[in-house]
Write an enzyme that holds these catalytic residues in place. Structure first.
Site, PDB file in Angstrom:
ATOM      1  N   GLU A   8      31.724  11.476  77.225  1.00 28.73           N
ATOM      2  CA  GLU A   8      32.406  12.529  77.583  1.00 28.73           C
ATOM      3  C   GLU A   8      33.325  12.737  75.987  1.00 28.73           C
ATOM      4  O   GLU A   8      33.989  13.381  76.591  1.00 28.73           O
ATOM      5  CB  GLU A   8      33.740  12.232  78.941  1.00 28.73           C
ATOM      6  CG  GLU A   8      32.219  12.073  80.408  1.00 28.73           C
ATOM      7  CD  GLU A   8      33.159  12.475  81.559  1.00 28.73           C
ATOM      8  OE1 GLU A   8      33.181  13.443  82.167  1.00 28.73           O
ATOM      9  OE2 GLU A   8      34.253  10.774  81.622  1.00 28.73           O
ATOM     10  N   LYS A  68      32.643  18.685  92.591  1.00 30.41           N
ATOM     11  CA  LYS A  68      31.054  18.149  91.939  1.00 30.41           C
ATOM     12  C   LYS A  68      30.468  18.765  92.372  1.00 30.41           C
ATOM     13  O   LYS A  68      29.699  18.484  93.304  1.00 30.41           O
ATOM     14  CB  LYS A  68      31.173  16.595  91.150  1.00 30.41           C
ATOM     15  CG  LYS A  68      32.019  15.826  90.067  1.00 30.41           C
ATOM     16  CD  LYS A  68      31.667  14.379  90.075  1.00 30.41           C
ATOM     17  CE  LYS A  68      32.872  13.588  89.534  1.00 30.41           C
ATOM     18  NZ  LYS A  68      32.680  12.574  89.509  1.00 30.41           N
TER      19      LYS A  68
HETATM   20  P1  PGA Z   1      30.557  10.703  86.418  1.00 34.10           P
HETATM   21  O1  PGA Z   1      31.834   9.805  86.115  1.00 34.10           O
HETATM   22  O2  PGA Z   1      29.792  11.627  86.745  1.00 34.10           O
HETATM   23  O3  PGA Z   1      29.509   9.598  85.783  1.00 34.10           O
HETATM   24  O4  PGA Z   1      30.350  10.166  88.205  1.00 34.10           O
HETATM   25  C1  PGA Z   1      32.376  11.059  86.453  1.00 34.10           C
HETATM   26  C2  PGA Z   1      33.452  10.675  87.403  1.00 34.10           C
HETATM   27  O5  PGA Z   1      33.668   9.288  87.848  1.00 34.10           O
HETATM   28  O6  PGA Z   1      35.048  11.235  87.571  1.00 34.10           O
HETATM   29 ZN    ZN Z   2      35.640   9.781  89.451  1.00 36.06          ZN
END
Ligand code: PGA
Ligand code: ZN
Length: 511
Positions: A214, A350
């Site tokens: 990221e 998400k």
């Molecule tokens: P991921 O990480 O997209 O790999 O799940 C982001 C998070 O855990 O918040």
């Molecule tokens: Zn997370």
């Protein structure tokens, strides 16, 4: 010509293709075309520390192509099943379109069609509807959600470990929250300063300045306290007061640490029971008052310990935000379970964990009704699609979690920030009467922001002193010297003007 019996918001076709995400792995891009000519395009992001309760990511499992990560079956699902089922459906009715796809799939986690196929189409329907109406995406989302748009407070990766950095550190994310920022542009600048100082200090100390998935730095410390120390040093070097101007958020991503015999903190060289893990997190929070938010401190199914730890971390003078990510998986049912159990006081949101936009909005509504804070979040595998920026603004979520400022090409930082920046920068400069701002900007009332801040204040921390310290209640008491003049958060205003179209440069296409 549109046939007379057809409404111009009716879907005439849906397409999909395989593209590459920021990790160079395939993902789905979908496009929806309406009878009136409006189109919408959207991409599915992809996680690495993926929870067990998320919508299913359909991959080809063909080892001869992209190590089995191809998404041609998901693309075929759009072509063969989803597109015919959505034909003639009204794009303005997001709920109907999403329900059709869920019914067609028939499984709770969208295993048949693939959550990646369904989500990309769901978001593309929303974009097409916004284009059809000629309104900005955030405004259309606000209407779907029945919410008042507002600017979010960003939290951004500075140091990375876990699944995003070859497990060089046990804890996945060390993030900065620029709690003292008076505008979104100031928030970005503060984040950039912290990020730059962290990199400078690391280089000075002979630490590697490699970028994680990221865009966070991955110093590979064995002990999380070393990383926390570096965070505080970076705040100081950036001229920011810890806990006043800038706070720390942790994403422990503890589901990744869980094994059959407890939590394995491999780098620290410790194996902890559930109760010991909770105690470990509690000690970290107690030792570092600048920690304002802790995400997934425990495994996604460790409900009982979640409840106990939440009580400890959210009461009293040092109350903080406790965020469920893998725990909730943006799933309304799991959020309800968490509310009943008293687990967490905030939900990470998400869209690809849920699988549809309607389901995501429902998850947000359920959490919001219970007084949980909302943090719209990127995934660690991202695309150019900045949908989450509009989602955060349109729903007035209050907070957004995004990758770092510097990142491998196309990673969430580039994506979410370029999205956020183009949208939010317009908004934040609007208050300063920038040339970029449309005349509507000056007329934008502050009420939305005020309610966002008030809600954050009410919800996150039940302790008023801590609330004021962290989020600076407008109209409430302020710290002397913090905001000497002007309206609190005056330039954190609504985005204005048309949103730029989603652009997917050709070099990132692979199918
Ligand atoms: P991921 O990480 O997209 O790999 O799940 C982001 C998070 O855990 O918040
Ligand atoms: Zn997370």
């Amino acid at each position: 010509m549109i046939p007379v019996t057809m409404h111009s918001d009716q879907i005439v076709s849906a397409h999909a293709r395989q593209i590459l995400d920021s990790r160079g792995r395939p993902t789905v891009e979908a496009e929806v075309i309406l009878a009136g000519g409006a189109t919408g395009r959207a991409c599915a992001p992809s996680g690495a520390s993926t929870g067990r309760h998320e919508a299913h990511e359909l991959r080809d499992a063909d080892p001869s192509s992209f190590q089995g990560r191809g998404v041609r079956r998901a693309v075929a699902a759009v072509r063969e099943y989803i597109a015919p089922a959505l034909k003639n459906r009204p794009a303005l009715d997001q709920g109907e379109c999403d329900a059709v796809m869920r019914e067609l799939d028939g499984s709770p986690q969208l295993t048949r069609l693939g959550g990646n196929a369904v989500l990309a189409v769901s978001l593309a329907v929303c974009r097409a509807a916004a284009a059809h109406r000629g309104v900005p995406l955030y405004a259309h989302i606000a209407e779907l959600a029945g919410s008042v748009p507002s600017m979010p407070l960003p939290m951004t990766n500075i140091l990375s470990g876990g699944a995003h950095a070859s497990r060089g550190m046990d804890i996945q994310d060390f993030l900065v929250i620029p709690v003292g920022a008076r505008s979104y542009s100031q928030a970005l600048e503060m984040i950039a300063r912290v990020r730059a100082e962290a990199a400078r200090l690391m280089a000075e100390r002979g630490l590697p300045v490699l970028l994680a998935d990221e865009g966070g730095l991955s110093p590979g410390f064995a002990d999380p306290r070393e990383a926390l120390g570096l965070m505080l040093d970076s705040f100081g070097a950036a001229g920011l007061r810890a806990g006043e101007d800038a706070a720390i958020a942790l994403d422990i991503a503890a589901s990744e640490l869980r094994s059959s015999d407890g939590y394995q903190l491999a780098r620290l060289g410790r194996r902890l029971s559930s109760a010991e893990m909770a105690g470990y997190v509690r000690d970290l929070v107690a030792s570092y008052p600048a920690i304002a938010s802790v995400e997934d401190p425990l495994d996604q199914d460790d409900w009982e310990t979640w409840r106990a730890l939440t009580t400890e971390l959210t009461t009293g003078l040092a109350a903080i935000q406790v965020v469920g990510d893998d725990l909730f998986a943006t799933n309304p049912g799991r959020i309800v379970r968490g509310i009943r159990a008293g687990a967490a006081n905030a939900a990470l949101i998400k869209p690809n964990q849920n699988g549809t936009l309607s389901g995501t909005l429902e998850a947000m509504a359920v959490a919001r009704r219970a007084g949980y804070a909302l943090i719209v979040s990127a995934r660690s595998g991202e695309t150019e699609d900045s949908f989450i920026a509009d989602l955060a603004v349109g729903t007035g979520a209050g907070q957004i979690k995004i990758g770092s400022l510097r990142a491998p090409n196309g990673s969430p930082s580039t994506t979410s920030y370029s999205g956020s920046r183009s949208r939010f920068q317009i908004a934040s400069t609007a208050g300063e009467r920038s040339r970029d701002a449309s005349p509507r900007a000056a007329a934008t009332p502050d009420t939305a922001l005020t309610s966002r801040t008030r809600r954050l204040n009410d919800v996150l921390h039940r302790n008023p002193a801590r609330i004021r310290q962290l989020f600076r209640s407008p109209g409430g008491q302020q710290h002397p010297g913090r905001r000497p003049e002007g309206r609190p958060h005056a330039s954190l205003q609504l985005p204005v003007g048309p949103m730029p179209n989603l652009q997917v440069p050709d070099h990132r296409r692979c199918g």
